[in-house]
Design a protein around this motif. Structure first.
Motif, PDB file in Angstrom:
ATOM      1  N   ALA A  38       0.853  -1.185   0.000  1.00 39.31           N
ATOM      2  CA  ALA A  38       0.000   0.000   0.000  1.00 39.31           C
ATOM      3  C   ALA A  38       0.887   1.233   0.000  1.00 39.31           C
ATOM      4  CB  ALA A  38      -0.914   0.003   1.218  1.00 39.31           C
ATOM      5  N   LEU A  39       0.420   2.293  -0.626  1.00 37.00           N
ATOM      6  CA  LEU A  39       1.208   3.524  -0.714  1.00 37.00           C
ATOM      7  C   LEU A  39       0.391   4.678  -0.182  1.00 37.00           C
ATOM      8  CD1 LEU A  39       2.695   3.121  -4.302  1.00 37.00           C
ATOM      9  CD2 LEU A  39       3.664   2.387  -2.129  1.00 37.00           C
ATOM     10  N   ILE A  40       1.093   5.610   0.469  1.00 37.79           N
ATOM     11  CA  ILE A  40       0.358   6.707   1.084  1.00 37.79           C
ATOM     12  C   ILE A  40       1.279   7.907   1.270  1.00 37.79           C
ATOM     13  CG2 ILE A  40       0.862   6.204   3.500  1.00 37.79           C
ATOM     14  CD1 ILE A  40      -2.116   6.568   4.021  1.00 37.79           C
ATOM     15  N   ASP A  41       0.678   9.080   1.293  1.00 33.61           N
ATOM     16  CA  ASP A  41       1.413  10.271   1.705  1.00 33.61           C
ATOM     17  C   ASP A  41       1.249  10.400   3.214  1.00 33.61           C
ATOM     18  OD1 ASP A  41       2.503  12.740   2.170  1.00 33.61           O
ATOM     19  OD2 ASP A  41       0.767  13.823   1.401  1.00 33.61           O
ATOM     20  N   LYS A  42       2.340  10.157   3.924  1.00 29.87           N
ATOM     21  CA  LYS A  42       2.286  10.029   5.379  1.00 29.87           C
ATOM     22  C   LYS A  42       1.697  11.250   6.060  1.00 29.87           C
ATOM     23  CE  LYS A  42       5.940   9.540   8.253  1.00 29.87           C
ATOM     24  NZ  LYS A  42       7.267   8.990   8.584  1.00 29.87           N
ATOM     25  N   ASN A  43       1.919  12.399   5.486  1.00 22.82           N
ATOM     26  CA  ASN A  43       1.465  13.629   6.137  1.00 22.82           C
ATOM     27  C   ASN A  43      -0.056  13.720   6.208  1.00 22.82           C
ATOM     28  OD1 ASN A  43       4.174  14.561   6.364  1.00 22.82           O
ATOM     29  ND2 ASN A  43       4.094  14.921   4.160  1.00 22.82           N
ATOM     30  N   ARG A  44      -0.713  12.908   5.414  1.00 18.77           N
ATOM     31  CA  ARG A  44      -2.175  12.950   5.428  1.00 18.77           C
ATOM     32  C   ARG A  44      -2.781  12.207   6.611  1.00 18.77           C
ATOM     33  NH1 ARG A  44      -4.189  11.277  -0.452  1.00 18.77           N
ATOM     34  NH2 ARG A  44      -2.249  11.825  -1.485  1.00 18.77           N
ATOM     35  N   LEU A  45      -1.971  11.407   7.332  1.00 19.97           N
ATOM     36  CA  LEU A  45      -2.603  10.597   8.380  1.00 19.97           C
ATOM     37  C   LEU A  45      -1.797  10.503   9.654  1.00 19.97           C
ATOM     38  CD1 LEU A  45      -2.285   6.778   7.839  1.00 19.97           C
ATOM     39  CD2 LEU A  45      -0.670   8.441   6.936  1.00 19.97           C
ATOM     40  N   ASN A  46      -0.777  11.341   9.784  1.00 19.30           N
ATOM     41  CA  ASN A  46       0.210  11.126  10.831  1.00 19.30           C
ATOM     42  C   ASN A  46      -0.374  10.970  12.240  1.00 19.30           C
ATOM     43  OD1 ASN A  46       2.817  10.531  10.884  1.00 19.30           O
ATOM     44  ND2 ASN A  46       3.562  12.564  10.414  1.00 19.30           N
ATOM     45  N   ASP A  47      -1.306  11.837  12.617  1.00 15.98           N
ATOM     46  CA  ASP A  47      -1.760  11.837  14.007  1.00 15.98           C
ATOM     47  C   ASP A  47      -2.940  10.902  14.253  1.00 15.98           C
ATOM     48  OD1 ASP A  47      -3.343  15.091  13.584  1.00 15.98           O
ATOM     49  OD2 ASP A  47      -3.317  13.279  12.363  1.00 15.98           O
ATOM     50  N   LYS A  48      -3.329  10.160  13.241  1.00 19.56           N
ATOM     51  CA  LYS A  48      -4.485   9.299  13.438  1.00 19.56           C
ATOM     52  C   LYS A  48      -4.095   7.864  13.796  1.00 19.56           C
ATOM     53  CE  LYS A  48      -7.068  11.827   9.917  1.00 19.56           C
ATOM     54  NZ  LYS A  48      -7.414  11.761   8.499  1.00 19.56           N
ATOM     55  N   LEU A  49      -2.807   7.574  13.836  1.00 17.21           N
ATOM     56  CA  LEU A  49      -2.361   6.202  14.062  1.00 17.21           C
ATOM     57  C   LEU A  49      -2.760   5.691  15.437  1.00 17.21           C
ATOM     58  CD1 LEU A  49       1.280   5.895  12.728  1.00 17.21           C
ATOM     59  CD2 LEU A  49      -0.807   4.927  11.777  1.00 17.21           C
ATOM     60  N   LYS A  50      -2.986   4.376  15.505  1.00 20.30           N
ATOM     61  CA  LYS A  50      -3.214   3.754  16.801  1.00 20.30           C
ATOM     62  C   LYS A  50      -1.905   3.697  17.575  1.00 20.30           C
ATOM     63  CE  LYS A  50      -7.276   1.107  15.812  1.00 20.30           C
ATOM     64  NZ  LYS A  50      -7.948  -0.187  15.946  1.00 20.30           N
ATOM     65  N   GLU A  51      -2.019   3.512  18.902  1.00 21.66           N
ATOM     66  CA  GLU A  51      -0.805   3.635  19.720  1.00 21.66           C
ATOM     67  C   GLU A  51       0.170   2.473  19.555  1.00 21.66           C
ATOM     68  OE1 GLU A  51      -2.417   1.759  23.902  1.00 21.66           O
ATOM     69  OE2 GLU A  51      -2.249   3.945  23.704  1.00 21.66           O
ATOM     70  N   ASN A  52      -0.323   1.328  19.120  1.00 16.38           N
ATOM     71  CA  ASN A  52       0.600   0.204  18.928  1.00 16.38           C
ATOM     72  C   ASN A  52       1.193   0.169  17.513  1.00 16.38           C
ATOM     73  OD1 ASN A  52      -1.853  -0.409  17.816  1.00 16.38           O
ATOM     74  ND2 ASN A  52      -1.670  -2.612  18.217  1.00 16.38           N
ATOM     75  N   ALA A  53       0.963   1.241  16.748  1.00 18.15           N
ATOM     76  CA  ALA A  53       1.508   1.309  15.390  1.00 18.15           C
ATOM     77  C   ALA A  53       2.596   2.368  15.333  1.00 18.15           C
ATOM     78  CB  ALA A  53       0.411   1.650  14.398  1.00 18.15           C
ATOM     79  N   SER A  54       3.582   2.144  14.476  1.00 19.77           N
ATOM     80  CA  SER A  54       4.683   3.101  14.387  1.00 19.77           C
ATOM     81  C   SER A  54       5.348   3.021  13.007  1.00 19.77           C
ATOM     82  CB  SER A  54       5.707   2.802  15.488  1.00 19.77           C
ATOM     83  OG  SER A  54       6.819   3.653  15.365  1.00 19.77           O
ATOM     84  N   TRP A  55       5.749   4.188  12.491  1.00 19.36           N
ATOM     85  CA  TRP A  55       6.485   4.211  11.224  1.00 19.36           C
ATOM     86  C   TRP A  55       7.955   3.932  11.467  1.00 19.36           C
ATOM     87  CZ3 TRP A  55       4.259   4.212   6.609  1.00 19.36           C
ATOM     88  CH2 TRP A  55       2.974   4.716   6.478  1.00 19.36           C
ATOM     89  N   PHE A  56       8.521   3.044  10.685  1.00 20.32           N
ATOM     90  CA  PHE A  56       9.951   2.731  10.766  1.00 20.32           C
ATOM     91  C   PHE A  56      10.639   3.154   9.463  1.00 20.32           C
ATOM     92  CE2 PHE A  56      10.808  -0.067  14.445  1.00 20.32           C
ATOM     93  CZ  PHE A  56       9.533  -0.135  14.974  1.00 20.32           C
ATOM     94  N   ASP A  57      11.738   3.899   9.606  1.00 17.77           N
ATOM     95  CA  ASP A  57      12.547   4.209   8.426  1.00 17.77           C
ATOM     96  C   ASP A  57      13.279   2.955   7.977  1.00 17.77           C
ATOM     97  OD1 ASP A  57      11.756   6.797   8.406  1.00 17.77           O
ATOM     98  OD2 ASP A  57      13.530   7.583   9.432  1.00 17.77           O
ATOM     99  N   VAL A  58      13.368   2.785   6.679  1.00 15.41           N
ATOM    100  CA  VAL A  58      13.971   1.578   6.111  1.00 15.41           C
ATOM    101  C   VAL A  58      15.295   1.936   5.448  1.00 15.41           C
ATOM    102  CG1 VAL A  58      13.689  -0.287   4.447  1.00 15.41           C
ATOM    103  CG2 VAL A  58      11.687   0.634   5.629  1.00 15.41           C
ATOM    104  N   LYS A  59      16.360   1.263   5.873  1.00 15.64           N
ATOM    105  CA  LYS A  59      17.640   1.392   5.181  1.00 15.64           C
ATOM    106  C   LYS A  59      18.108  -0.005   4.815  1.00 15.64           C
ATOM    107  CE  LYS A  59      20.137   4.469   7.612  1.00 15.64           C
ATOM    108  NZ  LYS A  59      21.311   5.020   8.315  1.00 15.64           N
TER     109      LYS A  59
END
Lengths: 277, 277
Positions: free
Chosen positions: B123-144
DNA sequence: TCAAAAGTGTTATCCCTACACCCATGC
DNA sequence: GCATGGGTGTAGGGATAACACTTTTGA
């Protein structure tokens, strides 16, 4: 596992039962090969056709309709790849065939017997390696298709029977130029198998450009003319000789062998160069 | 449907039961977005990173491990696409997100609770459109990730925690230059999710070249510099300005708006040109 | 004034297309 | 001799990579 129905009554008895709450998986496999039409003119090369293997079903639903080889997953023992390979071995007696997963279809009404999710596969083969080993309810069908606007019309024939269906191509998302396909007309082929066939053809067209999968459909030794014909059949367009030879130059190795008897200059036989890269 | 285990005993009790003869299906979704690292230098653009959304599991197996959002198929009512969309709506509160089926995994030992076949999605998304709506057990991880020979090393981080795994890339068939991936090391991510992540990244890299999917990760208005950064993050290499502008010229439309405040010449803002073709 | 990014033009190179041309064969 | 496919060379055009260059801003 799959239940065999010999009469419609038997089938309808189960139709409303609780079977529909359970989940089953199947694999369906589109096996592609290239066939060689004989020519009257001793000079001309045989015309090549893309062909696909179909099986005549002997139980409900879709009794007596043609379908792709496929079957139910043995939940305890098999991966999907195992399942596809086992089915192919049963249907064609061929081992070590090239298979590749295509897409997983999950329409709710795909199979009236139960809830079925089906993973489709594409398989490639050199037909001459297995021609006389086929089971009697299996038959190779030549595939012809023409595209007008977004409608693709298919005609499949094995010499005696003709199967036709129409598929509509729709843009799936504004931001992708990949397509979604839906069946418009289909009276002759079981399930959603037209979708599997078109997915396979699209995959094949795509991958022939940037991989070496085409050599799975070739015999060990072949002329560049034969190889070019296979490309042309799959890509559905003619190629210019010099361009083609440049493209495949580093994928093949010339051998000492030649092919004579064609009423023209003998062709050098080539081998796939699998040491490459 | 999924059974929730709150203790290990409960889980082990079922482990040897007959559950393993039944088949369940799940979808797992790798949601990708691009994040913006702040810079000290007022002139410089923020460095972009590819990021993926993970969820902390709260039941066995893999309790307290991070995993991709995923869940069990409702056999009676859902297609796989429906299922993936429903899970995403539950996890992210976002509708109309772009999803695309990747691959169906069917290893026998994938889930110790029961026989599970899992279809993965990207799935693809523009993160800025949903940043503060995430549930507390969810988190964005940077990928290297870095590739040495055939080993790909991943490092995922959300600022507090670090997840690492190694994947080996193998040629699947002599006649294909497509790859098969196997997990070499994975202590931090549940199930076979490293494979889903790499499949998604590979698909994304491929499709960015010949489709417009990248615009699913962009806001409505963007500068060409920002768009180029997203390309560079996904392709994992730098691009030259003039070449890049030629490539995307007919995919975007210049607007009257400009972006100022960057310590340099203001950038024109562009829109995706979805009338195109 | 200067660093940084925005944005454009130009040249050299590669690759592909299209065509022309010759070769070798069986009847 | 001739139709047919096998096989090779080359000129022209289009796309691309690499580089140079100008523009505009905030501190």
């Amino acid at each position: 596992m799959e239940k065999i129905y010999n009469s419609e009554e038997e089938f309808l008895k189960d139709y409303d039962s609780n079977m529909f709450e359970k989940l089953s998986m199947t694999t369906d496999i589109a096996i592609f090969s290239v066939s060689n039409k004989e020519q009257n003119n001793y000079r001309k090369l045989g015309e090549k056709k893309l062909s696909v293997l179909l099986i005549k079903r002997d139980n409900y639903p879709f009794k007596d309709k043609w379908c792709l080889p496929g079957g139910f997953l043995d939940v305890k023992n098999e991966t999907l790849d195992d399942n596809a390979k086992r089915i192919l071995e049963n249907e064609t007696n061929i081992h070590n065939i090239y298979i590749e997963q295509l897409y997983t279809f999950s329409d709710l009404n795909r199979d009236p017997r139960m809830r079925v999710v089906s993973t489709s596969y594409m398989a490639l083969i050199d037909k001459n390696r297995l021609n006389d080993k086929l089971k009697e309810n299996a038959s190779w069908f030549d595939v012809k298709y023409t595209k007008k606007n977004n409608i693709i019309e298919f005609v499949l024939t094995n010499g005696k029977e003709i199967i036709t269906f129409k598929i509509k191509q729709i843009l799936k998302e504004l931001t992708t130029d990949r397509y979604k396909y839906t069946i418009m007309e289909n009276n002759d082929l079981a399930f959603d198998h037209p979708l599997v066939i078109i997915s396979g053809i699209e995959r094949l067209k795509n991958k022939i450009e940037y991989t070496d999968i085409v050599f799975n459909m070739m015999p060990e030794y072949f002329t560049l003319g034969e190889l070019q014909q296979v490309y042309e059949v799959i890509l559905n367009k003619e190629l210019l000789d010099p361009a083609f030879r440049r493209i495949i130059a580093d994928k093949v190795t010339k051998t000492d062998k030649v092919k004579t008897g064609g009423g023209h200059r003998p062709s050098a036989l080539f081998k796939y160069n699998d040491k490459g890269e």
